[in-house]
Design a protein around this motif. Structure first.
Motif, short mmCIF file in Angstrom:
data_model
loop_
_atom_site.label_atom_id
_atom_site.label_comp_id
_atom_site.label_asym_id
_atom_site.label_seq_id
_atom_site.Cartn_x
_atom_site.Cartn_y
_atom_site.Cartn_z
N VAL A 1 0.86 -1.17 0.00
CA VAL A 1 0.00 0.00 0.00
C VAL A 1 0.91 1.23 0.00
O VAL A 1 1.80 1.34 0.84
CB VAL A 1 -0.91 0.01 1.25
CG1 VAL A 1 -1.70 1.30 1.32
CG2 VAL A 1 -1.84 -1.20 1.22
N ALA A 2 0.69 2.14 -0.93
CA ALA A 2 1.50 3.35 -1.05
C ALA A 2 2.99 3.03 -0.97
O ALA A 2 3.70 3.55 -0.10
CB ALA A 2 1.09 4.37 0.01
N PRO A 3 3.50 2.18 -1.86
CA PRO A 3 4.91 1.76 -1.76
C PRO A 3 5.91 2.90 -1.87
O PRO A 3 7.03 2.78 -1.36
CB PRO A 3 5.07 0.75 -2.89
CG PRO A 3 3.96 1.05 -3.84
CD PRO A 3 2.83 1.56 -3.00
N HIS A 4 5.52 4.01 -2.45
CA HIS A 4 6.44 5.15 -2.54
C HIS A 4 6.80 5.70 -1.17
O HIS A 4 7.81 6.35 -1.00
CB HIS A 4 5.83 6.26 -3.42
CG HIS A 4 4.50 6.73 -2.95
ND1 HIS A 4 3.33 6.06 -3.29
CD2 HIS A 4 4.13 7.78 -2.17
CE1 HIS A 4 2.30 6.70 -2.74
NE2 HIS A 4 2.76 7.73 -2.06
N ASN A 5 5.95 5.39 -0.16
CA ASN A 5 6.22 5.89 1.20
C ASN A 5 7.30 5.10 1.93
O ASN A 5 7.81 5.57 2.94
CB ASN A 5 4.93 5.89 2.03
CG ASN A 5 3.97 6.97 1.58
OD1 ASN A 5 4.38 7.99 1.02
ND2 ASN A 5 2.69 6.76 1.82
N PHE A 6 7.60 3.89 1.47
CA PHE A 6 8.61 3.09 2.16
C PHE A 6 9.68 2.53 1.22
O PHE A 6 10.57 1.81 1.65
CB PHE A 6 7.97 1.95 2.96
CG PHE A 6 7.19 0.96 2.13
CD1 PHE A 6 7.81 -0.09 1.47
CD2 PHE A 6 5.81 1.10 2.01
CE1 PHE A 6 7.09 -0.98 0.71
CE2 PHE A 6 5.08 0.20 1.24
CZ PHE A 6 5.73 -0.84 0.60
N ALA A 7 9.60 2.86 -0.05
CA ALA A 7 10.50 2.25 -1.03
C ALA A 7 11.88 2.88 -1.08
O ALA A 7 12.77 2.33 -1.73
CB ALA A 7 9.85 2.29 -2.41
N GLU A 8 12.09 3.99 -0.39
CA GLU A 8 13.39 4.65 -0.49
C GLU A 8 14.53 3.76 -0.02
O GLU A 8 15.65 3.86 -0.51
CB GLU A 8 13.38 5.98 0.24
CG GLU A 8 12.55 7.01 -0.51
CD GLU A 8 12.78 8.42 -0.05
OE1 GLU A 8 13.60 8.64 0.86
OE2 GLU A 8 12.14 9.31 -0.62
N HIS A 9 14.25 2.86 0.93
CA HIS A 9 15.34 1.98 1.38
C HIS A 9 15.66 0.89 0.35
O HIS A 9 16.59 0.12 0.53
CB HIS A 9 15.06 1.39 2.77
CG HIS A 9 13.96 0.39 2.83
ND1 HIS A 9 12.65 0.73 2.98
CD2 HIS A 9 14.00 -0.96 2.77
CE1 HIS A 9 11.91 -0.36 3.00
NE2 HIS A 9 12.70 -1.40 2.88
N PHE A 10 14.90 0.84 -0.75
CA PHE A 10 15.21 -0.08 -1.85
C PHE A 10 16.07 0.58 -2.93
O PHE A 10 16.47 -0.07 -3.89
CB PHE A 10 13.92 -0.62 -2.49
CG PHE A 10 13.19 -1.60 -1.64
CD1 PHE A 10 13.69 -2.89 -1.47
CD2 PHE A 10 12.02 -1.25 -0.99
CE1 PHE A 10 13.02 -3.81 -0.68
CE2 PHE A 10 11.34 -2.17 -0.20
CZ PHE A 10 11.85 -3.44 -0.04
N ILE A 11 16.34 1.89 -2.78
CA ILE A 11 17.21 2.55 -3.75
C ILE A 11 18.58 1.89 -3.70
O ILE A 11 19.15 1.67 -2.64
CB ILE A 11 17.29 4.07 -3.47
CG1 ILE A 11 15.95 4.73 -3.80
CG2 ILE A 11 18.42 4.71 -4.26
CD1 ILE A 11 15.88 6.22 -3.52
N GLY A 12 19.08 1.54 -4.88
CA GLY A 12 20.39 0.90 -4.96
C GLY A 12 20.35 -0.30 -5.88
O GLY A 12 19.43 -0.47 -6.69
N ASP A 13 21.36 -1.15 -5.74
CA ASP A 13 21.52 -2.31 -6.61
C ASP A 13 20.85 -3.55 -6.02
O ASP A 13 20.87 -3.75 -4.80
CB ASP A 13 23.01 -2.60 -6.82
CG ASP A 13 23.72 -1.46 -7.54
OD1 ASP A 13 23.05 -0.77 -8.34
OD2 ASP A 13 24.92 -1.26 -7.29
#
Length: 193
Positions: free
Chosen positions: A97-109
């Motif tokens: 739900v609203a993945p943009h709110n928690f997806a920042e920790h997926f930034i990277g490889d």
């Protein structure tokens, strides 16, 4: 074929996931007149959304009004986007739900464990997710969650889809243990059987 169901897998998953395989085997055995489609999606969410959108459009041309969606995790989010865009029923399994709110920790490889493909996520991917956000029409959805989901907080799904059909199970995990128990009911909910 008289109808179709699209299974939308989650992030770092593939058409080889257990739930995708279970649903496919069930549809083939019990509903041979229903086309079962599990696309291998791009690892980047914007590209994955474009792929699913094109597939939904293609299916709606072939099966007007006889298309259902099943989505797991991030695939549940994409299924919600498509359900709202095209007025479709959807079954969601431990949906994001609203993945943009928690997806920042997926930034990277990352490496997709199913496909072995290496890829990177950046801020543009988070922005793409933010741009997809929709409000759910309650009657379209059946949401299945397990409280011990180690990846997503099941309570977010309960809040977001609060007026939809909800199935909440104690225990379990993010993969939703025992999904195969629900296969006949999934097809009934999608009204494709």
């Amino acid at each position: 074929m008289t109808a179709a169901v699209i299974y939308i897998h989650g992030f770092l998953s593939s058409p080889q996931s257990l739930k995708a395989q279970q649903l496919g085997e069930f549809v083939a055995a019990q509903h041979p007149d229903v086309e079962y489609i599990v696309p291998g999606l791009a690892n980047n969410p914007g590209e994955a959304c474009q792929q699913v959108d094109q597939l939904v459009q293609d299916c709606l041309r072939r099966y007007p009004g006889l298309l259902g969606l099943v989505g797991s995790s991030l695939g549940g989010f994409l299924a919600t986007v498509m359900a709202e865009r095209y007025d479709l029923p959807a079954v969601l399994i431990n949906p994001a739900v609203a993945p943009h709110n928690f997806a920042e920790h997926f930034i990277g490889d990352h490496r997709n464990p199913y496909t072995g493909v290496d890829f990177s996520l950046g801020q543009a991917d988070i922005d793409a997710l933010r741009g997809m956000a929709v409000s759910p029409t309650a009657s379209r959805y059946w949401v299945l969650v397990q409280e011990a989901d180690e990846i997503l907080d099941y309570r977010r799904a309960l809040d977001f889809y609060q007026s939809s059909k909800l199935t909440v199970e104690a225990g379990g995990d993010h993969s939703f243990q025992g999904f195969d128990r629900y296969l006949p009911a999934v097809m009934d909910f999608l009204q494709l059987a």
